[in-house]
Design an enzyme around this catalytic site. Structure first.
Site, PDB file in Angstrom:
ATOM      1  N   ILE A 173       9.481   3.337  -1.428  1.00  0.00           N
ATOM      2  CA  ILE A 173      10.479   4.338  -1.031  1.00  0.00           C
ATOM      3  C   ILE A 173      10.862   4.163   0.441  1.00  0.00           C
ATOM      4  O   ILE A 173      12.039   4.240   0.805  1.00  0.00           O
ATOM      5  CB  ILE A 173       9.914   5.759  -1.294  1.00  0.00           C
TER       6      ILE A 173
ATOM      7  N   VAL B   4      -0.875   5.483  10.785  1.00  0.00           N
ATOM      8  CA  VAL B   4      -0.452   6.833  11.187  1.00  0.00           C
ATOM      9  C   VAL B   4      -1.613   7.828  11.276  1.00  0.00           C
ATOM     10  O   VAL B   4      -1.441   8.939  11.769  1.00  0.00           O
ATOM     11  CB  VAL B   4       0.654   7.404  10.256  1.00  0.00           C
TER      12      VAL B   4
ATOM     13  N   TYR C  34      -4.611  14.456  -3.901  1.00  0.00           N
ATOM     14  CA  TYR C  34      -3.185  14.167  -3.700  1.00  0.00           C
ATOM     15  C   TYR C  34      -2.360  15.451  -3.773  1.00  0.00           C
ATOM     16  O   TYR C  34      -1.533  15.732  -2.900  1.00  0.00           O
ATOM     17  CB  TYR C  34      -2.727  13.157  -4.757  1.00  0.00           C
TER      18      TYR C  34
HETATM   19  P1  NAD Z   1       3.837   2.578  -1.713  1.00  0.00           P
HETATM   20  O1  NAD Z   1       2.380   2.524  -1.977  1.00  0.00           O
HETATM   21  O2  NAD Z   1       4.724   1.546  -2.315  1.00  0.00           O
HETATM   22  O3  NAD Z   1       4.112   2.630  -0.138  1.00  0.00           O
HETATM   23  C1  NAD Z   1       3.350   3.431   0.692  1.00  0.00           C
HETATM   24  C2  NAD Z   1       3.437   2.867   2.069  1.00  0.00           C
HETATM   25  O4  NAD Z   1       2.639   3.676   2.949  1.00  0.00           O
HETATM   26  C3  NAD Z   1       2.873   1.453   2.161  1.00  0.00           C
HETATM   27  O5  NAD Z   1       3.794   0.660   2.854  1.00  0.00           O
HETATM   28  C4  NAD Z   1       1.590   1.622   2.970  1.00  0.00           C
HETATM   29  O6  NAD Z   1       1.277   0.521   3.790  1.00  0.00           O
HETATM   30  C5  NAD Z   1       1.933   2.837   3.813  1.00  0.00           C
HETATM   31  N1  NAD Z   1       0.728   3.484   4.325  1.00  0.00           N
HETATM   32  C6  NAD Z   1      -0.345   3.936   3.614  1.00  0.00           C
HETATM   33  N2  NAD Z   1      -1.291   4.379   4.457  1.00  0.00           N
HETATM   34  C7  NAD Z   1      -0.795   4.246   5.720  1.00  0.00           C
HETATM   35  C8  NAD Z   1      -1.295   4.522   7.016  1.00  0.00           C
HETATM   36  N3  NAD Z   1      -2.500   5.045   7.199  1.00  0.00           N
HETATM   37  N4  NAD Z   1      -0.528   4.231   8.085  1.00  0.00           N
HETATM   38  C9  NAD Z   1       0.704   3.695   7.916  1.00  0.00           C
HETATM   39  N5  NAD Z   1       1.227   3.396   6.713  1.00  0.00           N
HETATM   40  C10 NAD Z   1       0.479   3.659   5.627  1.00  0.00           C
HETATM   41  O7  NAD Z   1       4.276   4.033  -2.161  1.00  0.00           O
HETATM   42  P2  NAD Z   1       5.714   4.679  -2.421  1.00  0.00           P
HETATM   43  O8  NAD Z   1       5.837   4.864  -3.871  1.00  0.00           O
HETATM   44  O9  NAD Z   1       6.768   4.001  -1.651  1.00  0.00           O
HETATM   45  O10 NAD Z   1       5.427   6.123  -1.788  1.00  0.00           O
HETATM   46  C11 NAD Z   1       5.986   6.557  -0.556  1.00  0.00           C
HETATM   47  C12 NAD Z   1       5.754   8.041  -0.419  1.00  0.00           C
HETATM   48  O11 NAD Z   1       6.362   8.713  -1.519  1.00  0.00           O
HETATM   49  C13 NAD Z   1       4.287   8.443  -0.420  1.00  0.00           C
HETATM   50  O12 NAD Z   1       4.079   9.474   0.510  1.00  0.00           O
HETATM   51  C14 NAD Z   1       4.075   8.955  -1.832  1.00  0.00           C
HETATM   52  O13 NAD Z   1       3.043   9.885  -1.916  1.00  0.00           O
HETATM   53  C15 NAD Z   1       5.430   9.567  -2.127  1.00  0.00           C
HETATM   54  N6  NAD Z   1       5.715   9.662  -3.554  1.00  0.00           N
HETATM   55  C16 NAD Z   1       5.722   8.539  -4.346  1.00  0.00           C
HETATM   56  C17 NAD Z   1       5.996   8.694  -5.706  1.00  0.00           C
HETATM   57  C18 NAD Z   1       6.003   7.512  -6.645  1.00  0.00           C
HETATM   58  O14 NAD Z   1       6.104   7.728  -7.862  1.00  0.00           O
HETATM   59  N7  NAD Z   1       5.930   6.290  -6.191  1.00  0.00           N
HETATM   60  C19 NAD Z   1       6.262   9.945  -6.231  1.00  0.00           C
HETATM   61  C20 NAD Z   1       6.252  11.056  -5.401  1.00  0.00           C
HETATM   62  C21 NAD Z   1       5.979  10.888  -4.055  1.00  0.00           C
END
Ligand code: NAD
Length: 265
Positions: A24, A70, A161
């Site tokens: 995202i 972060v 979560y």
């Molecule tokens: P993803 O796992 O593809 O990407 C998450 C990113 O966060 C990765 O690039 C990772 O390196 C980074 N990250 C994790 N821990 C970190 C830290 N300590 N410091 C810096 N960066 C860090 O996930 P995504 O699907 O792109 O999710 C992005 C956001 O959207 C998240 O907050 C997730 O909870 C939320 N979300 C995702 C979904 C889904 O279905 N994929 C649904 C609802 C919400």
């Protein structure tokens, strides 16, 4: 007089996207770059960030990849110095860094609970804390927290979560009120299942536990949505653009679902 302004006019602002190396966050970084914004992307994996920075530059926008965890306040402060020195004051902050491990509540180790809160909540808190003063000083800002529909409802095996995302929503709302007269809006986007690595890795671990195939699990995810599909990361990015636009100045403290109608609160 009705002016012919685009809904998504965000201006040439400096944008910071955490978790911008993939999923995202990457889609959001590219969407803002396509609008002519200068985009800093941060996350933990340098190679992913470099790749996204190349994609941003191919859109003729300025890019700055900075590795940063972060959950470490000092690293977030160093990030601020680097982004300000190179691109200018961050006026749009997108908190997308997150993790979503699944575990049965009684089996979950304390370490996992703490880590989920550190990344999803404390990471968001640090970024808001460090980047807000610049927004306030410039009289305009947008904070967009990528929460989840699980910030509003809950399911089994994701207590950490769900609790952390509910907390992100509380932070979003409280901060929105505190910033209301300072030109800064604070909103959350609540996606359902999005087609990213996170969803795929959750499907894989669920497949291992249940003996079903990954495809079968993904079908189950899709069926949770009335639209019967996963969300494209670009759909989340389009909403982020809308919330960051000048037209959305009156929208603050909101949590908007992008989930094909799965959750209606
Ligand atoms: P993803 O796992 O593809 O990407 C998450 C990113 O966060 C990765 O690039 C990772 O390196 C980074 N990250 C994790 N821990 C970190 C830290 N300590 N410091 C810096 N960066 C860090 O996930 P995504 O699907 O792109 O999710 C992005 C956001 O959207 C998240 O907050 C997730 O909870 C939320 N979300 C995702 C979904 C889904 O279905 N994929 C649904 C609802 C919400």
């Amino acid at each position: 007089m009705f002016e012919n302004a685009s809904m998504v006019e965000v201006g040439k602002r400096v944008v910071l996207v955490t978790g911008g190396g993939r999923g995202i966050g990457r889609a959001i970084a590219l969407a803002f770059a396509a609008q002519g914004c200068a985009v800093a992307v941060t996350g933990r994996t340098r190679s992913y960030l470099d790749h996204v920075a190349d994609e941003i530059r191919r859109l003729d926008a300025s890019a700055l990849p900075v590795a940063c965890d972060v959950t470490r306040r000092q690293e977030v402060e160093a990030l601020k110095a680097e982004v300000e020195g190179s691109l200018g004051t961050v006026q749009i902050l997108i908190n997308s860094a997150g993790m979503a491990p699944a575990a049965a509540f009684l089996d979950m180790e304390d370490r996992l609970w703490e880590e989920v809160f550190k990344v999803n909540l404390t990471g968001t808190y640090y970024c808001c804390k460090v980047f807000l003063p610049g927004m306030i000083a410039s009289g305009w800002g947008r904070i967009i927290n990528i929460a989840s529909t699980v910030a509003k409802v809950a399911y089994s095996h994701i207590s950490a979560y769900a609790a952390s995302k509910h907390a992100v929503l509380g932070l979003t709302r409280a901060l929105a009120i505190e910033m209301a007269r300072k030109g800064v809006t604070v909103n959350a986007i609540c996606p359902g299942y999005v087609e990213t690595e996170m969803t795929l890795s959750n499907a894989k671990s669920m497949a291992e536990k249940t003996g079903k195939s990954v495809e079968e699990i993904l079908e189950l995810f899709k069926k949770t949505s009335p639209q019967g599909r996963l969300i494209d990361p670009k759909e989340v990015a389009d909403l982020a653009l809308m919330l960051a636009s000048t037209a959305a100045g009156g929208i603050t403290g909101q949590a908007i679902n992008v989930d094909g109608g799965a959750v209606m609160i």
